[in-house]
Design a protein around this motif. Structure first.
Motif, PDB file in Angstrom:
ATOM      1  N   VAL A 105       0.819  -1.201   0.000  1.00 24.32           N
ATOM      2  CA  VAL A 105       0.000   0.000   0.000  1.00 24.32           C
ATOM      3  C   VAL A 105       0.858   1.258   0.000  1.00 24.32           C
ATOM      4  O   VAL A 105       0.532   2.254  -0.662  1.00 24.32           O
ATOM      5  N   LEU A 106       1.974   1.226   0.720  1.00 25.91           N
ATOM      6  CA  LEU A 106       2.831   2.411   0.794  1.00 25.91           C
ATOM      7  C   LEU A 106       3.665   2.572  -0.478  1.00 25.91           C
ATOM      8  O   LEU A 106       3.983   3.697  -0.872  1.00 25.91           O
ATOM      9  N   ARG A 107       4.016   1.482  -1.130  1.00 25.59           N
ATOM     10  CA  ARG A 107       4.625   1.577  -2.463  1.00 25.59           C
ATOM     11  C   ARG A 107       3.641   2.225  -3.436  1.00 25.59           C
ATOM     12  O   ARG A 107       4.010   3.081  -4.255  1.00 25.59           O
ATOM     13  N   GLU A 108       2.376   1.809  -3.341  1.00 24.90           N
ATOM     14  CA  GLU A 108       1.343   2.362  -4.220  1.00 24.90           C
ATOM     15  C   GLU A 108       1.183   3.865  -4.017  1.00 24.90           C
ATOM     16  O   GLU A 108       1.126   4.631  -4.987  1.00 24.90           O
ATOM     17  N   VAL A 109       1.110   4.286  -2.758  1.00 26.07           N
ATOM     18  CA  VAL A 109       0.804   5.681  -2.459  1.00 26.07           C
ATOM     19  C   VAL A 109       2.013   6.583  -2.673  1.00 26.07           C
ATOM     20  O   VAL A 109       1.896   7.676  -3.243  1.00 26.07           O
ATOM     21  N   PHE A 110       3.208   6.139  -2.227  1.00 30.62           N
ATOM     22  CA  PHE A 110       4.359   7.050  -2.175  1.00 30.62           C
ATOM     23  C   PHE A 110       5.391   6.834  -3.274  1.00 30.62           C
ATOM     24  O   PHE A 110       6.148   7.760  -3.587  1.00 30.62           O
ATOM     25  N   GLY A 111       5.466   5.647  -3.844  1.00 31.63           N
ATOM     26  CA  GLY A 111       6.360   5.408  -4.969  1.00 31.63           C
ATOM     27  C   GLY A 111       7.753   5.980  -4.770  1.00 31.63           C
ATOM     28  O   GLY A 111       8.410   5.759  -3.754  1.00 31.63           O
ATOM     29  N   GLY A 112       8.213   6.786  -5.748  1.00 31.54           N
ATOM     30  CA  GLY A 112       9.567   7.327  -5.711  1.00 31.54           C
ATOM     31  C   GLY A 112       9.774   8.478  -4.757  1.00 31.54           C
ATOM     32  O   GLY A 112      10.896   9.002  -4.659  1.00 31.54           O
ATOM     33  N   ALA A 113       8.737   8.870  -4.007  1.00 32.45           N
ATOM     34  CA  ALA A 113       8.896   9.974  -3.063  1.00 32.45           C
ATOM     35  C   ALA A 113       9.457   9.536  -1.722  1.00 32.45           C
ATOM     36  O   ALA A 113       9.850  10.381  -0.911  1.00 32.45           O
ATOM     37  N   ALA A 114       9.510   8.232  -1.473  1.00 32.83           N
ATOM     38  CA  ALA A 114       9.934   7.721  -0.159  1.00 32.83           C
ATOM     39  C   ALA A 114      11.117   6.778  -0.288  1.00 32.83           C
ATOM     40  O   ALA A 114      11.410   6.245  -1.364  1.00 32.83           O
ATOM     41  N   ARG A 115      11.794   6.580   0.842  1.00 32.60           N
ATOM     42  CA  ARG A 115      12.737   5.489   1.001  1.00 32.60           C
ATOM     43  C   ARG A 115      12.028   4.384   1.769  1.00 32.60           C
ATOM     44  O   ARG A 115      11.247   4.667   2.674  1.00 32.60           O
ATOM     45  N   PHE A 116      12.322   3.120   1.434  1.00 30.82           N
ATOM     46  CA  PHE A 116      11.598   1.998   2.020  1.00 30.82           C
ATOM     47  C   PHE A 116      12.546   1.082   2.785  1.00 30.82           C
ATOM     48  O   PHE A 116      13.714   0.931   2.429  1.00 30.82           O
ATOM     49  N   ALA A 117      12.014   0.465   3.850  1.00 30.23           N
ATOM     50  CA  ALA A 117      12.808  -0.439   4.677  1.00 30.23           C
ATOM     51  C   ALA A 117      11.915  -1.545   5.212  1.00 30.23           C
ATOM     52  O   ALA A 117      10.685  -1.398   5.286  1.00 30.23           O
ATOM     53  N   ASP A 118      12.538  -2.656   5.628  1.00 27.51           N
ATOM     54  CA  ASP A 118      11.779  -3.823   6.101  1.00 27.51           C
ATOM     55  C   ASP A 118      12.016  -4.148   7.576  1.00 27.51           C
ATOM     56  O   ASP A 118      11.202  -4.842   8.181  1.00 27.51           O
ATOM     57  N   ASP A 119      13.131  -3.702   8.133  1.00 26.06           N
ATOM     58  CA  ASP A 119      13.490  -4.112   9.491  1.00 26.06           C
ATOM     59  C   ASP A 119      14.292  -2.988  10.144  1.00 26.06           C
ATOM     60  O   ASP A 119      14.606  -1.975   9.493  1.00 26.06           O
ATOM     61  N   PRO A 120      14.635  -3.123  11.442  1.00 21.91           N
ATOM     62  CA  PRO A 120      15.357  -2.036  12.114  1.00 21.91           C
ATOM     63  C   PRO A 120      16.655  -1.626  11.425  1.00 21.91           C
ATOM     64  O   PRO A 120      16.945  -0.428  11.306  1.00 21.91           O
ATOM     65  N   ALA A 121      17.420  -2.605  10.961  1.00 22.14           N
ATOM     66  CA  ALA A 121      18.674  -2.267  10.279  1.00 22.14           C
ATOM     67  C   ALA A 121      18.404  -1.470   9.004  1.00 22.14           C
ATOM     68  O   ALA A 121      19.097  -0.494   8.695  1.00 22.14           O
ATOM     69  N   GLY A 122      17.375  -1.886   8.279  1.00 20.37           N
ATOM     70  CA  GLY A 122      17.013  -1.162   7.064  1.00 20.37           C
ATOM     71  C   GLY A 122      16.533   0.245   7.354  1.00 20.37           C
ATOM     72  O   GLY A 122      16.881   1.190   6.636  1.00 20.37           O
ATOM     73  N   PHE A 123      15.753   0.398   8.423  1.00 17.56           N
ATOM     74  CA  PHE A 123      15.284   1.735   8.794  1.00 17.56           C
ATOM     75  C   PHE A 123      16.457   2.616   9.205  1.00 17.56           C
ATOM     76  O   PHE A 123      16.508   3.804   8.861  1.00 17.56           O
ATOM     77  N   ALA A 124      17.400   2.049   9.951  1.00 16.19           N
ATOM     78  CA  ALA A 124      18.566   2.836  10.370  1.00 16.19           C
ATOM     79  C   ALA A 124      19.348   3.324   9.156  1.00 16.19           C
ATOM     80  O   ALA A 124      19.744   4.494   9.074  1.00 16.19           O
ATOM     81  N   ALA A 125      19.577   2.433   8.194  1.00 21.11           N
ATOM     82  CA  ALA A 125      20.339   2.805   7.008  1.00 21.11           C
ATOM     83  C   ALA A 125      19.586   3.847   6.175  1.00 21.11           C
ATOM     84  O   ALA A 125      20.182   4.825   5.689  1.00 21.11           O
ATOM     85  N   ALA A 126      18.273   3.658   6.013  1.00 29.49           N
ATOM     86  CA  ALA A 126      17.491   4.592   5.200  1.00 29.49           C
ATOM     87  C   ALA A 126      17.385   5.962   5.868  1.00 29.49           C
ATOM     88  O   ALA A 126      17.458   7.004   5.196  1.00 29.49           O
ATOM     89  N   LEU A 127      17.215   5.983   7.196  1.00 27.87           N
ATOM     90  CA  LEU A 127      17.155   7.260   7.900  1.00 27.87           C
ATOM     91  C   LEU A 127      18.497   7.984   7.842  1.00 27.87           C
ATOM     92  O   LEU A 127      18.552   9.205   7.657  1.00 27.87           O
ATOM     93  N   ALA A 128      19.578   7.230   7.996  1.00 21.86           N
ATOM     94  CA  ALA A 128      20.907   7.842   7.908  1.00 21.86           C
ATOM     95  C   ALA A 128      21.118   8.458   6.525  1.00 21.86           C
ATOM     96  O   ALA A 128      21.639   9.570   6.390  1.00 21.86           O
ATOM     97  N   ASP A 129      20.701   7.739   5.482  1.00 26.98           N
ATOM     98  CA  ASP A 129      20.833   8.260   4.124  1.00 26.98           C
ATOM     99  C   ASP A 129      19.968   9.504   3.930  1.00 26.98           C
ATOM    100  O   ASP A 129      20.394  10.483   3.299  1.00 26.98           O
ATOM    101  N   ALA A 130      18.756   9.475   4.509  1.00 28.20           N
ATOM    102  CA  ALA A 130      17.833  10.599   4.335  1.00 28.20           C
ATOM    103  C   ALA A 130      18.379  11.885   4.933  1.00 28.20           C
ATOM    104  O   ALA A 130      18.215  12.968   4.363  1.00 28.20           O
ATOM    105  N   VAL A 131      19.017  11.775   6.100  1.00 25.05           N
ATOM    106  CA  VAL A 131      19.463  13.002   6.776  1.00 25.05           C
ATOM    107  C   VAL A 131      20.859  13.434   6.342  1.00 25.05           C
ATOM    108  O   VAL A 131      21.203  14.620   6.460  1.00 25.05           O
ATOM    109  N   THR A 132      21.681  12.514   5.858  1.00 25.04           N
ATOM    110  CA  THR A 132      23.041  12.890   5.454  1.00 25.04           C
ATOM    111  C   THR A 132      23.154  13.175   3.958  1.00 25.04           C
ATOM    112  O   THR A 132      24.035  13.919   3.536  1.00 25.04           O
ATOM    113  N   ARG A 133      22.242  12.567   3.165  1.00 22.35           N
ATOM    114  CA  ARG A 133      22.279  12.784   1.725  1.00 22.35           C
ATOM    115  C   ARG A 133      20.865  13.067   1.210  1.00 22.35           C
ATOM    116  O   ARG A 133      20.302  12.286   0.444  1.00 22.35           O
TER     117      ARG A 133
END
Length: 361
Positions: A300-328
């Motif tokens: 559902v979130l792929r459908e709604v947000f597509g290329g506007a978001a970064r996606f993750a599946d688990d805590p490690a993925g969220f940590a990496a995606a959040l780090a990328d979002a704020v640093t780059r």
């Protein structure tokens, strides 16, 4: 048309935000609109002012110490149904959740009732499970806020629903970013990751806490969280785990409506680790404010947000995606996000609802 929208709460939950914004947009289009809602805790109004053109009818639900969730659900339905039984005639009855759908059905029957399914959930409380089931199979027609939810309804209940996405007041959140309304929040919390929706299992808060342990330079701020249900056990477990990891979340509780755009605009990133969603209205508001979005990788979130978001599946993925979002931060993704939010207008959503009402009723 004379339209009655019904909802279960006066608090700032996604379905309630939707109900008020849709009501105001329908009234602005010239319809006679009223909103009916349960009101708990002595509330005498919604979490924000409602446009004068919309009639507001609140049904008090006095607190009862020690009342179980099941008993509270049944009493809430009884109270709202009793009030609706004396309401005047309307052309359209549109319930926004299972409680109000059950109340409308009991008061005036299901044969001419429309119900919006904002998301599907698995309930363990028997009374709530029965309420949920009845509100899916009994109304004359269903609306879903995304194609993914409509597909779930079709697969699970064999019913076809009309898909009408949420709107978002994108201009309000974009204006907060442009006006620098996020600066006071950054001065208060430093660089922070924002999550809205409180601490509860469906919001995936534990995974977010685990992710934040790998991001020591960022503060976790959690807003919202008014709910019918008792999540104290989950909340206690999440906060205990946070203490073990050295994460100190700033828990704001419900945020005044006029302060929310600034809180959004001040965030370094918006985290949306929900395990079940129907659309993601708060996440869309974050995009409107120009804030990078990291969300769970759900269809559902792929459908709604597509290329506007970064996606993750688990805590490690969220940590990496959040780090990328704020640093780059990605200017291209930010432009995509603002454009996406701007296209989801309540005026368009109201027009599509009016077309559906005319076709059905």
């Amino acid at each position: 048309m004379r339209i009655r929208l019904s909802t279960y709460s006066t608090k700032p939950r996604g379905g309630v935000v939707h109900t008020l914004a849709l009501a105001e947009a329908l009234a602005a289009a010239g319809h006679d609109v009223q909103v009916w809602s349960l009101a708990r805790g002595g509330d005498t109004g919604f979490f924000r002012p409602v446009a004068p053109a919309v009639g507001v009818h609140l049904v008090p639900v006095p607190d009862i110490d020690g009342e179980s969730v099941g008993a509270r659900i049944l009493r809430s339905i009884d109270l709202l149904a009793g009030a609706l039984a004396g309401a005047g005639d309307v052309d359209v009855r549109h319930a926004q959740d299972c409680l109000s759908a059950n109340a409308e059905g009991r008061a005036h029957g299901y044969g001419s009732l429309l119900r919006t399914v904002h998301h599907l959930d698995d309930f363990s409380t028997p009374e709530l499970a029965a309420c949920h089931e009845r509100a899916l199979v009994s109304p004359a027609a269903l609306v879903c806020v995304s194609g993914a939810v409509a597909a779930e309804v079709r697969a699970g209940w064999g019913r076809d629903a009309t898909v009408i996405g949420n709107g978002v007041d994108s201009a309000r959140f974009a204006a907060a970013e442009a006006a620098g309304a996020g600066s006071p929040w950054r001065a208060r919390f430093g660089r922070y990751v924002l999550s809205v929706g409180g601490i509860e299992p469906r919001k995936g808060t534990r995974d977010l806490v685990e992710a934040m342990a790998a991001l020591p330079g960022l503060r976790l701020v959690i807003g919202g969280g008014e709910t019918l249900f008792d999540y104290r056990g989950y909340r206690d477990a999440v906060l205990e785990r946070a203490a073990e990891l050295g994460v100190e979340p700033q828990i704001l509780g419900p945020v005044p409506d006029d302060e929310l755009p600034g809180l959004m605009a001040g965030a370094a990133a918006f985290a949306f680790p929900s395990t079940k969603e129907g659309f993601g209205l708060a996440a869309m508001e974050a995009l409107a404010a120009g804030v990078p979005l990291v969300t769970r990788d759900l269809p559902v979130l792929r459908e709604v947000f597509g290329g506007a978001a970064r996606f993750a599946d688990d805590p490690a993925g969220f940590a990496a995606a959040l780090a990328d979002a704020v640093t780059r931060p990605s200017p291209e993704r930010a432009v995509t996000g603002r454009g996406l939010a701007a296209r989801h207008s309540w005026t368009t959503a109201a027009a599509r609802h009016a077309e559906l009402y005319a076709a059905l009723f």
